[in-house]
Design a protein around this motif. Structure first.
Motif, PDB file in Angstrom:
ATOM      1  N   UNK A  61      42.898  48.674  42.354  1.00 38.46           N
ATOM      2  CA  UNK A  61      42.552  47.668  43.357  1.00 38.46           C
ATOM      3  C   UNK A  61      41.049  47.656  43.615  1.00 38.46           C
ATOM      4  N   UNK A  62      40.498  48.823  43.805  1.00 31.24           N
ATOM      5  CA  UNK A  62      39.054  48.913  44.046  1.00 31.24           C
ATOM      6  C   UNK A  62      38.266  48.322  42.879  1.00 31.24           C
ATOM      7  N   UNK A  67      40.418  45.376  48.584  1.00 29.35           N
ATOM      8  CA  UNK A  67      40.336  46.444  49.587  1.00 29.35           C
ATOM      9  C   UNK A  67      41.752  46.865  49.956  1.00 29.35           C
ATOM     10  N   UNK A  68      42.156  48.081  49.592  1.00 33.65           N
ATOM     11  CA  UNK A  68      43.550  48.495  49.830  1.00 33.65           C
ATOM     12  C   UNK A  68      43.890  48.552  51.309  1.00 33.65           C
ATOM     13  N   UNK A 117      35.961  56.506  44.467  1.00 31.25           N
ATOM     14  CA  UNK A 117      35.664  55.093  44.233  1.00 31.25           C
ATOM     15  C   UNK A 117      35.741  54.292  45.525  1.00 31.25           C
ATOM     16  N   UNK A 118      36.693  54.626  46.391  1.00 31.26           N
ATOM     17  CA  UNK A 118      36.838  53.907  47.658  1.00 31.26           C
ATOM     18  C   UNK A 118      35.685  54.197  48.606  1.00 31.26           C
ATOM     19  N   UNK A 119      35.153  55.404  48.540  1.00 28.64           N
ATOM     20  CA  UNK A 119      34.047  55.792  49.400  1.00 28.64           C
ATOM     21  C   UNK A 119      34.500  56.194  50.786  1.00 28.64           C
ATOM     22  N   UNK A 120      33.695  56.983  51.456  1.00 30.77           N
ATOM     23  CA  UNK A 120      33.994  57.389  52.817  1.00 30.77           C
ATOM     24  C   UNK A 120      34.963  58.541  52.938  1.00 30.77           C
ATOM     25  N   UNK A 362      40.973  40.634  49.318  1.00 30.96           N
ATOM     26  CA  UNK A 362      40.777  40.634  47.876  1.00 30.96           C
ATOM     27  C   UNK A 362      39.741  39.594  47.522  1.00 30.96           C
ATOM     28  N   UNK A 363      38.895  39.909  46.562  1.00 30.28           N
ATOM     29  CA  UNK A 363      37.919  38.948  46.079  1.00 30.28           C
ATOM     30  C   UNK A 363      38.497  38.268  44.857  1.00 30.28           C
TER      31      UNK A 363
END
Length: 417
Positions: A61-62, A67-68, A117-120, A362-363
């Motif tokens: 998804x990322x 954005x999950x 990959x998601x970060x944070x 989602x983009x």
């Protein structure tokens, strides 16, 4: 990473100390044996692959600009043990991890790749990386479980996790040896049948047998790349054969492994796997891994035929196998610069999203952001996903004489031509 296993076989599996042996294939489990937790992707029993499939789903998804859902990410982080490790699945996260819970390197490394990959999530990934370093073997590699003999698949997925977390795999050493040293030991010399390929592990006599799944993983591990990669620099050489001269360097290991894979898919465009007593059949999962490995090496021309085969032939397999299979196809498309939303007439991103909680946003391909109701996708889970993925059953034990057979990341331990 392509074996089916029945619920009966899974239930009967028992740990026997010893070397890993090839796993056998069976049909998927018809119904989950445990309740599917809120936030988890997929409807199949998560006992053996919950963390693995969730990690790959979130990472895919990322990768595609999605954005999950927060609860999907929370489910994954909540699976971590206090020491930093992850097991394949913890049904009761309120209960502390104990010695009876089998934590493993593959689930832990997959979670690191996704959360990095998601970060944070630095605190979570730092603890996980610390645990992975603590269970590195003296030969520089990793086994599926702490203390287990190093294998190409586990060593490579951990190397990818180190890279995702900002570490240099070559600098992560035990007794002066890194993952690359372990992979050298598991690579077949060019002058042997299957030269350039990786073995999963040495056999009881120390011999090596070419394994396509281990080779696809080994190429990424040697390149220091994880599940998600873009195409590497195209080689100027017209030769795509095993070269003994540089077989002990990371780049040489990757090149020789890619040469083996390129030859394996040259004729039919796909890899084959054999069920006991049955004729060879297409192996969708390992074929997707091969596309990623060839692209990472920069051999995109050699990857086009298997990618096209997947576009034409993977729909039923992915639908049956669930979120990790969709993720695997997304990784293959991404590595080749193809659009996963137009993959053989299918929108892999939408199909993946529909197997779990709807993403926050989602983009789309045209760049517009699309919000979604966080409760709707759970109702759209694919009821036909009736088993552990053809390719994605993880961490399963198999009694086989003196050995313990792991079905790691759905990766077969079968020998492949």
């Amino acid at each position: 990473m392509n074996i089916r296993r029945s619920a009966a076989t899974l239930a009967a599996a028992t740990v026997v100390l010893g070397a890993a042996v090839p796993a056998v294939a069976a049909t998927p489990s018809p119904t989950p044996s445990v309740a599917i937790p809120d936030g988890l992707y997929g409807t199949a029993d998560p006992t053996y692959d919950g963390v693995w499939r969730q990690s790959l789903a979130l990472l895919a998804q990322r990768t595609t600009g999605v954005t999950p859902a927060e609860r999907a990410v929370a489910w994954l982080t909540g699976q971590q043990c206090a020491n930093g490790a992850f097991a394949a699945f913890r049904a009761d996260t309120a209960k502390p991890c104990d010695a009876k819970l089998m934590v493993d390197t593959n689930s832990t490394a997959a979670a690191v790749q996704a959360l990095a990959a998601l970060g944070g999530h630095e605190a979570t990934t730092d603890k996980a990386v610390g645990w992975l370093k603590s269970v590195q073997n003296a030969d520089g590699g990793w086994g599926y479980t702490p203390g287990g003999a190093s294998d190409a698949n586990s060593t490579s997925v951990v190397a990818g996790a180190m890279a995702a977390a900002g570490q240099q795999p070559a600098a992560v050493k035990k007794a002066g040896k890194s993952a690359y040293d372990a992979l050298v030991r598991l690579s077949l010399p060019c002058d042997r049948a299957g030269g350039g390929a990786f073995a999963y592990q040495p056999d009881k006599k120390g011999g090596l047998a070419a394994n396509a799944d281990a080779t696809a993983a080994g190429v990424l591990g040697a390149l220091g790349k994880g599940f998600v990669t873009t195409a590497g620099k195209t080689s100027a050489s017209a030769e795509h054969t095993c070269a003994a001269a540089d077989a002990r360097t990371p780049g040489g290991l990757a090149r020789n492994g890619a040469a083996y894979l390129a030859a394996a898919v040259l004729t039919d465009g796909y890899l084959k796997s054999a069920l006991p007593g049955a004729a060879d059949q297409p192996d969708h999962g390992n074929t997707a891994d091969t596309v990623v490995a060839l692209a990472a090496q920069g051999w995109t021309e050699q990857a086009r035929k298997p990618l096209a085969w997947l576009e034409e032939n993977s729909a039923a397999w992915a639908k049956q196998s669930g979120p990790a299979a969709y993720a695997q196809l997304i990784f293959a498309a991404h590595a080749m610069g193809a659009d996963p939303r137009r993959f053989g007439g299918a929108d892999l991103v939408a199909q993946l999203d529909a197997t779990g909680p709807a993403p926050q946003a989602a983009t789309k391909a045209d760049g517009r952001a699309a919000g979604s109701d966080d409760t709707s996708a759970a109702e759209k889970k694919d009821d036909s996903e009736s088993g552990f993925g053809v390719w994605w059953t993880v961490g399963v034990f198999l009694v086989a004489g003196i050995g313990i057979g792991f079905l790691i990341s759905g990766r077969g331990r079968k020998q492949q031509p």
